[in-house]
Design a protein around this motif. Sequence first.
Motif, PDB file in Angstrom:
ATOM      1  N   ASP A  14      -2.350  11.620 -12.188  1.00 24.77           N
ATOM      2  CA  ASP A  14      -2.098  13.061 -12.318  1.00 24.77           C
ATOM      3  C   ASP A  14      -3.275  13.881 -11.812  1.00 24.77           C
ATOM      4  OD1 ASP A  14      -3.990  12.631 -14.232  1.00 24.77           O
ATOM      5  OD2 ASP A  14      -2.824  13.405 -15.910  1.00 24.77           O
ATOM      6  N   SER A  15      -4.115  13.260 -10.977  1.00 20.84           N
ATOM      7  CA  SER A  15      -5.332  13.928 -10.499  1.00 20.84           C
ATOM      8  C   SER A  15      -5.166  14.577  -9.127  1.00 20.84           C
ATOM      9  CB  SER A  15      -6.484  12.915 -10.430  1.00 20.84           C
ATOM     10  OG  SER A  15      -6.216  11.933  -9.428  1.00 20.84           O
ATOM     11  N   GLY A  16      -4.040  14.332  -8.463  1.00 20.58           N
ATOM     12  CA  GLY A  16      -3.867  14.800  -7.092  1.00 20.58           C
ATOM     13  C   GLY A  16      -4.367  13.796  -6.066  1.00 20.58           C
ATOM     14  N   THR A  17      -4.973  12.705  -6.524  1.00 17.52           N
ATOM     15  CA  THR A  17      -5.466  11.630  -5.656  1.00 17.52           C
ATOM     16  C   THR A  17      -4.894  10.307  -6.153  1.00 17.52           C
ATOM     17  OG1 THR A  17      -7.529  12.833  -5.274  1.00 17.52           O
ATOM     18  CG2 THR A  17      -7.515  10.475  -4.741  1.00 17.52           C
ATOM     19  N   ALA A  18      -4.452   9.459  -5.218  1.00 19.07           N
ATOM     20  CA  ALA A  18      -3.858   8.186  -5.597  1.00 19.07           C
ATOM     21  C   ALA A  18      -4.865   7.314  -6.338  1.00 19.07           C
ATOM     22  CB  ALA A  18      -3.350   7.447  -4.363  1.00 19.07           C
ATOM     23  N   ALA A  19      -4.368   6.612  -7.359  1.00 20.94           N
ATOM     24  CA  ALA A  19      -5.222   5.704  -8.125  1.00 20.94           C
ATOM     25  C   ALA A  19      -5.506   4.442  -7.303  1.00 20.94           C
ATOM     26  CB  ALA A  19      -4.541   5.333  -9.436  1.00 20.94           C
ATOM     27  N   THR A  20      -6.565   3.723  -7.696  1.00 22.28           N
ATOM     28  CA  THR A  20      -6.867   2.443  -7.053  1.00 22.28           C
ATOM     29  C   THR A  20      -5.769   1.439  -7.388  1.00 22.28           C
ATOM     30  OG1 THR A  20      -9.239   2.884  -7.228  1.00 22.28           O
ATOM     31  CG2 THR A  20      -8.557   0.595  -6.860  1.00 22.28           C
ATOM     32  N   GLN A  21      -5.283   0.727  -6.380  1.00 17.89           N
ATOM     33  CA  GLN A  21      -4.162  -0.180  -6.569  1.00 17.89           C
ATOM     34  C   GLN A  21      -4.587  -1.637  -6.394  1.00 17.89           C
ATOM     35  OE1 GLN A  21      -1.310   1.147  -7.576  1.00 17.89           O
ATOM     36  NE2 GLN A  21      -2.073   3.251  -7.280  1.00 17.89           N
ATOM     37  N   THR A  22      -3.826  -2.530  -7.035  1.00 20.80           N
ATOM     38  CA  THR A  22      -4.059  -3.960  -6.871  1.00 20.80           C
ATOM     39  C   THR A  22      -3.506  -4.426  -5.524  1.00 20.80           C
ATOM     40  OG1 THR A  22      -1.942  -4.581  -7.855  1.00 20.80           O
ATOM     41  CG2 THR A  22      -3.813  -4.264  -9.360  1.00 20.80           C
ATOM     42  N   ASP A  23      -3.870  -5.639  -5.122  1.00 25.79           N
ATOM     43  CA  ASP A  23      -3.334  -6.208  -3.889  1.00 25.79           C
ATOM     44  C   ASP A  23      -1.819  -6.377  -3.977  1.00 25.79           C
ATOM     45  OD1 ASP A  23      -5.837  -6.322  -2.749  1.00 25.79           O
ATOM     46  OD2 ASP A  23      -6.182  -8.434  -3.250  1.00 25.79           O
ATOM     47  N   THR A  24      -1.331  -6.687  -5.154  1.00 25.59           N
ATOM     48  CA  THR A  24       0.120  -6.832  -5.334  1.00 25.59           C
ATOM     49  C   THR A  24       0.827  -5.495  -5.108  1.00 25.59           C
ATOM     50  OG1 THR A  24      -0.214  -8.612  -6.936  1.00 25.59           O
ATOM     51  CG2 THR A  24       1.929  -7.518  -6.942  1.00 25.59           C
ATOM     52  N   ALA A  25       0.257  -4.433  -5.659  1.00 24.50           N
ATOM     53  CA  ALA A  25       0.853  -3.112  -5.463  1.00 24.50           C
ATOM     54  C   ALA A  25       0.831  -2.718  -3.989  1.00 24.50           C
ATOM     55  CB  ALA A  25       0.114  -2.068  -6.301  1.00 24.50           C
ATOM     56  N   ARG A  26      -0.253  -3.036  -3.304  1.00 22.96           N
ATOM     57  CA  ARG A  26      -0.356  -2.723  -1.892  1.00 22.96           C
ATOM     58  C   ARG A  26       0.669  -3.527  -1.077  1.00 22.96           C
ATOM     59  NH1 ARG A  26      -4.730  -4.271   0.469  1.00 22.96           N
ATOM     60  NH2 ARG A  26      -4.684  -2.675   2.095  1.00 22.96           N
ATOM     61  N   LEU A  27       0.946  -4.759  -1.495  1.00 25.17           N
ATOM     62  CA  LEU A  27       1.984  -5.549  -0.826  1.00 25.17           C
ATOM     63  C   LEU A  27       3.343  -4.883  -1.000  1.00 25.17           C
ATOM     64  CD1 LEU A  27       2.963  -8.093   0.645  1.00 25.17           C
ATOM     65  CD2 LEU A  27       3.106  -9.230  -1.606  1.00 25.17           C
ATOM     66  N   GLY A  28       3.590  -4.318  -2.188  1.00 27.98           N
ATOM     67  CA  GLY A  28       4.837  -3.593  -2.409  1.00 27.98           C
ATOM     68  C   GLY A  28       4.972  -2.404  -1.480  1.00 27.98           C
ATOM     69  N   VAL A  29       3.876  -1.667  -1.286  1.00 28.69           N
ATOM     70  CA  VAL A  29       3.887  -0.544  -0.346  1.00 28.69           C
ATOM     71  C   VAL A  29       4.239  -1.029   1.059  1.00 28.69           C
ATOM     72  CG1 VAL A  29       2.436   1.179   0.802  1.00 28.69           C
ATOM     73  CG2 VAL A  29       2.264   0.844  -1.678  1.00 28.69           C
ATOM     74  N   LEU A  30       3.630  -2.126   1.486  1.00 28.77           N
ATOM     75  CA  LEU A  30       3.863  -2.655   2.832  1.00 28.77           C
ATOM     76  C   LEU A  30       5.314  -3.090   3.016  1.00 28.77           C
ATOM     77  CD1 LEU A  30       2.668  -3.561   5.578  1.00 28.77           C
ATOM     78  CD2 LEU A  30       2.203  -5.785   4.511  1.00 28.77           C
ATOM     79  N   LEU A  31       5.834  -3.860   2.076  1.00 32.37           N
ATOM     80  CA  LEU A  31       7.214  -4.343   2.198  1.00 32.37           C
ATOM     81  C   LEU A  31       8.220  -3.198   2.137  1.00 32.37           C
ATOM     82  CD1 LEU A  31       7.069  -7.553  -0.046  1.00 32.37           C
ATOM     83  CD2 LEU A  31       6.995  -7.406   2.459  1.00 32.37           C
ATOM     84  N   GLY A  32       7.973  -2.231   1.253  1.00 36.00           N
ATOM     85  CA  GLY A  32       8.889  -1.096   1.128  1.00 36.00           C
ATOM     86  C   GLY A  32       8.922  -0.237   2.366  1.00 36.00           C
ATOM     87  N   PHE A  33       7.805  -0.189   3.087  1.00 35.23           N
ATOM     88  CA  PHE A  33       7.714   0.643   4.288  1.00 35.23           C
ATOM     89  C   PHE A  33       8.251  -0.063   5.528  1.00 35.23           C
ATOM     90  CE2 PHE A  33       5.229   2.319   7.940  1.00 35.23           C
ATOM     91  CZ  PHE A  33       5.625   3.653   7.863  1.00 35.23           C
ATOM     92  N   THR A  34       8.310  -1.384   5.530  1.00 36.64           N
ATOM     93  CA  THR A  34       8.622  -2.115   6.760  1.00 36.64           C
ATOM     94  C   THR A  34       9.845  -3.027   6.643  1.00 36.64           C
ATOM     95  OG1 THR A  34       7.076  -3.894   6.158  1.00 36.64           O
ATOM     96  CG2 THR A  34       6.201  -2.074   7.454  1.00 36.64           C
ATOM     97  N   VAL A  35       9.726  -4.091   5.895  1.00 40.72           N
ATOM     98  CA  VAL A  35      10.778  -5.104   5.848  1.00 40.72           C
ATOM     99  C   VAL A  35      12.065  -4.566   5.235  1.00 40.72           C
ATOM    100  CG1 VAL A  35      11.427  -7.361   4.924  1.00 40.72           C
ATOM    101  CG2 VAL A  35       9.098  -6.981   5.769  1.00 40.72           C
ATOM    102  N   VAL A  36      11.960  -3.846   4.135  1.00 38.89           N
ATOM    103  CA  VAL A  36      13.164  -3.327   3.479  1.00 38.89           C
ATOM    104  C   VAL A  36      13.962  -2.404   4.407  1.00 38.89           C
ATOM    105  CG1 VAL A  36      14.030  -1.918   1.571  1.00 38.89           C
ATOM    106  CG2 VAL A  36      12.252  -3.620   1.149  1.00 38.89           C
TER     107      VAL A  36
END
Length: 445
Positions: A393-415
């Motif tokens: 809720d700060s206006g800046t994205a929180a630090t994410q785990t490698d697993t979360a970053r993998l979710g971002v990648l798959l959601g943006f590309t493969v899906v």
Amino acid sequence: MDHPSESLPGRVRVGYALGSLVTGAFGTVPGLLLLPYLTDTLGVAAGIAGLLVLAPKAWDVLINPVAGRISDRTRTRWGARRPFLLGAGIAVAFLFAAIFAAPVRSGVYVALVFLATATAYAFYQVPYVAMPAEMTDDYAERTRLMTWRVALLAVAILISGALAPVVTKQFGDGIPGHRAMGVFVAVLILIGTAGSFLGTRSAPTGRVLESEPSLGRQLRTARENRAFTRLLVCFIVQAAGIATMLAGVSFFATQILRDPDTGATVLFACFVGPALLVMPVWSRFGARFGKLRAYVAASLVFAAGAALIGLAQFLPAAAVYVLTGLVGVGYAGQQVFGLAMLPDCIAADTARTGRRQAGVFTGLWTAGETFGLALGPGVFALVLAAFGYVSSDSGTAATQTDTARLGVLLGFTVVPAVVVALALFALRGYDLDERRLEELELEAA
């Protein structure tokens, strides 16, 4: 006025195409910024944020056919469709600014205003999409008209999608930045509203025919149009895939490219820029191989480009941007030929039934498209939630785990790649080409 067989004047093509500033801005910016606005500025959990984005636009599944029926039965000196371009377009602009006004930190407020905006947008979009079927009965002219429209749509996506994040950051991110961005996009919508209303004042309005006596009868008639239902299912599913990718732009730029300041803007420029250049190529490709084959080819180009971006962690940023351009090339062709095939389906129905119901067909089309575009952020949000993305809720994205970053990648590309490619199976049996349309018109005569 009967719709003509000859080519439309250039001023009418440009005037009609200016409406893409409205449809492009509303179709792009909420999908790009609304989800991260809820998760990273208002602090709404990713799963709930996805539902808040989906629910208001799902309302269009109900309201768009009603808007189509109302415009089908409208009789004014401006025609059936143009009064809605003016009134609804103005309403969309002011309500869009209100979405991001945020007098309180409330996801419910955003959802309710988004619902009102989606309702107003239905009464702009449905008549707007219905107009080509009544402006010309020439098979090839519909492709030319859609080429102009999609070219302006690409410009609208570039302006709104690339500059909206810039405006947001220029005014300090958070709530102040989003308020300024809302006003900026509202001005674009007003420009598109004025351009489409004034630019089509000399456009043919089509024959005045009776429509089916009830909405239920109209919906049954649309369902019986096999070419339309096949095309509609494909377009809805692909819209969901495209919107899933769109919803991930900001997340992908921040988490994968590690460029939260300019990454999203560059991605959008790479997506739209090549699309503008290839519009004449797609037009010639369609003239040679037919609209259906061109539509399939464009979809496969999109899917291939999106899948290859899945290798982003092993590629230099320049290669990712080039592949994003390839995705944009495919997207441009999908839009041109999907929208050019729609009035063919409407013309076939008119020849078969002798009824005037373009509005109901486009109401179903836009309802499905809007639902697909709304479903995309929801799908992406579910992927984020499944992979453990942490909201802020700060206006800046929180630090994410490698697993979360993998979710971002798959959601943006493969899906998105898989969804867009699989949707093509819905087009099996589609047979509405120029010769078939001529046969239907001869039978009707």
